[in-house]
Motif scaffolding. Structure first.
Motif, PDB file in Angstrom:
ATOM      1  N   ALA A 128      13.196  -7.236  -6.274  1.00  0.00           N
ATOM      2  CA  ALA A 128      12.378  -6.192  -5.986  1.00  0.00           C
ATOM      3  C   ALA A 128      11.567  -6.802  -7.097  1.00  0.00           C
ATOM      4  N   GLU A 129      11.690  -7.919  -8.117  1.00  0.00           N
ATOM      5  CA  GLU A 129      11.140  -8.353  -8.913  1.00  0.00           C
ATOM      6  C   GLU A 129       9.578  -9.398  -7.248  1.00  0.00           C
ATOM      7  N   LYS A 130      10.281 -10.326  -6.911  1.00  0.00           N
ATOM      8  CA  LYS A 130      10.118 -10.782  -5.850  1.00  0.00           C
ATOM      9  C   LYS A 130       8.277 -10.340  -4.957  1.00  0.00           C
ATOM     10  N   LYS A 157       9.643   4.679 -13.612  1.00  0.00           N
ATOM     11  CA  LYS A 157       7.982   5.388 -13.049  1.00  0.00           C
ATOM     12  C   LYS A 157       6.738   4.177 -12.900  1.00  0.00           C
ATOM     13  N   LYS A 158       6.983   3.417 -13.789  1.00  0.00           N
ATOM     14  CA  LYS A 158       6.174   1.874 -13.824  1.00  0.00           C
ATOM     15  C   LYS A 158       6.196   1.313 -12.269  1.00  0.00           C
ATOM     16  N   ALA A 159       8.320   1.384 -12.282  1.00  0.00           N
ATOM     17  CA  ALA A 159       8.689   0.011 -11.253  1.00  0.00           C
ATOM     18  C   ALA A 159       8.365   0.463 -10.102  1.00  0.00           C
ATOM     19  N   LEU A 160       8.336   1.904  -9.844  1.00  0.00           N
ATOM     20  CA  LEU A 160       8.427   2.303  -8.624  1.00  0.00           C
ATOM     21  C   LEU A 160       7.152   2.222  -8.324  1.00  0.00           C
ATOM     22  N   SER A 161       6.170   2.448  -8.866  1.00  0.00           N
ATOM     23  CA  SER A 161       4.339   2.431  -8.794  1.00  0.00           C
ATOM     24  C   SER A 161       4.828   0.612  -8.837  1.00  0.00           C
ATOM     25  N   GLU A 162       4.949  -0.050  -8.606  1.00  0.00           N
ATOM     26  CA  GLU A 162       4.649  -2.017  -8.109  1.00  0.00           C
ATOM     27  C   GLU A 162       6.002  -1.707  -7.451  1.00  0.00           C
ATOM     28  N   LYS A 163       6.591  -0.892  -6.813  1.00  0.00           N
ATOM     29  CA  LYS A 163       8.024  -0.974  -6.039  1.00  0.00           C
ATOM     30  C   LYS A 163       8.348  -2.788  -6.285  1.00  0.00           C
ATOM     31  N   ALA A 178      11.524   1.517  -3.748  1.00  0.00           N
ATOM     32  CA  ALA A 178      12.816   1.212  -4.849  1.00  0.00           C
ATOM     33  C   ALA A 178      14.127   1.314  -3.831  1.00  0.00           C
ATOM     34  N   ILE A 179      15.500   0.931  -4.537  1.00  0.00           N
ATOM     35  CA  ILE A 179      16.196   0.649  -3.727  1.00  0.00           C
ATOM     36  C   ILE A 179      17.828   0.690  -4.881  1.00  0.00           C
ATOM     37  N   GLY A 180      18.490   1.710  -4.313  1.00  0.00           N
ATOM     38  CA  GLY A 180      19.267   2.605  -3.911  1.00  0.00           C
ATOM     39  C   GLY A 180      20.848   1.406  -4.340  1.00  0.00           C
ATOM     40  N   CYS A 181      21.224   0.691  -5.298  1.00  0.00           N
ATOM     41  CA  CYS A 181      22.530   0.133  -4.829  1.00  0.00           C
ATOM     42  C   CYS A 181      23.674   0.059  -5.186  1.00  0.00           C
TER      43      CYS A 181
END
Length: 248
Positions: free
Chosen positions: A241-243, A8-14, A214-217
């Motif tokens: 994603a980090e970029k 969820k944290k990663a989601l919030s940070e896109k 988020a991306i689903g790959c």
């Protein structure tokens, strides 16, 4: 921080990246390779089928959040009991090749049934909005799912028998529908959207630019022959994603 809280944290940070082994992938050895690649690449989550033996195996292989996908509410609820960190009603794209499709009302009823069977259990719940639906139907369905308390919407394109163009153009054509669906849905709902179908290192940045959190790959990783190749592609996706997160 719990595993799902890290997602969820990663989601919030896109910057969330979910690596998909496949809703219909019951090959334990191949699933293990995909999961280990995702783990080594620093992905945000993995997505596997609802097979109990595979769920148990994956729980031993990784500390990443585990999404379990199915189109059957009973399987999803059983997966929750087996320790899944998140449930996903979908991915429908894999089933279109078998001639199976889902209407908006069917998806809504399946989501309702899943929540009824969960009986108030607090578990992260994602629902895929079928990409073959007319966009107005997708928006209405997403809004109803949001109102029901669904945590995350996943978009998709649809399977096509048409021969795609060569090179980058073909990759973009494959992702075109899911990208446009992402733009439409993110404009009309408040919960996060994950973009899937045709997302790979060429199109991942386009997904985030379209509003995805988020991306689903899947196939760009799980169709590769070696774990080294899987790690390399998954790591590339994580770096993209980090970029993206740096500019949010």
């Amino acid at each position: 921080m719990s595993k799902i809280e890290s997602f969820k944290k990663a989601l919030s940070e896109k910057r969330a990246v979910k690596i998909i082994a496949g809703i219909d992938n019951f090959d334990a050895e191949r699933v293990a390779k995909v999961v280990l690649a995702a783990d080594k690449a620093g992905a945000s989550a993995v997505d596997i089928c609802a097979n109990p033996d595979i769920i148990a195996m994956v729980k031993d292989l990784t500390d990443l959040p585990i999404f379990v996908s199915s189109t059957k509410p009973e399987e999803l609820v059983h997966a929750a009991a087996l320790g899944a960190d998140a449930l996903e009603l979908g991915n429908f794209d894999a089933l279109y090749k078998k001639g199976i499709s889902f209407s908006a009302s069917q998806v809504l009823n399946l989501a309702k049934r899943t929540l009824e069977l969960l009986d108030g259990e607090d578990i992260y719940f994602c629902v895929t909005v079928p990409g073959e639906l007319e966009i107005g139907e997708q928006i209405s369905l997403a809004r109803e799912l949001e109102a029901m308390g669904v945590d995350l919407i996943q978009t998709e394109g649809h399977f096509s028998n048409e021969t795609p163009s060569n090179g980058v153009r073909g990759l973009i054509e494959r992702a075109e529908l899911t990208l446009s669906n992402t733009i439409e849905l993110t404009r009309n709902i408040d919960i996060p959207v994950m973009t899937a179908t045709g997302i790979n290192p060429t199109t991942a940045s386009l997904a985030f630019a379209s509003g995805a959190s988020a991306i689903g790959c899947g196939s760009c990783v799980n169709k590769l022959d070696s774990e080294i190749s899987m790690i390399a592609v998954a790591k590339n996706l994580v770096e993209i994603a980090e970029k993206n997160a740096q500019y949010v």
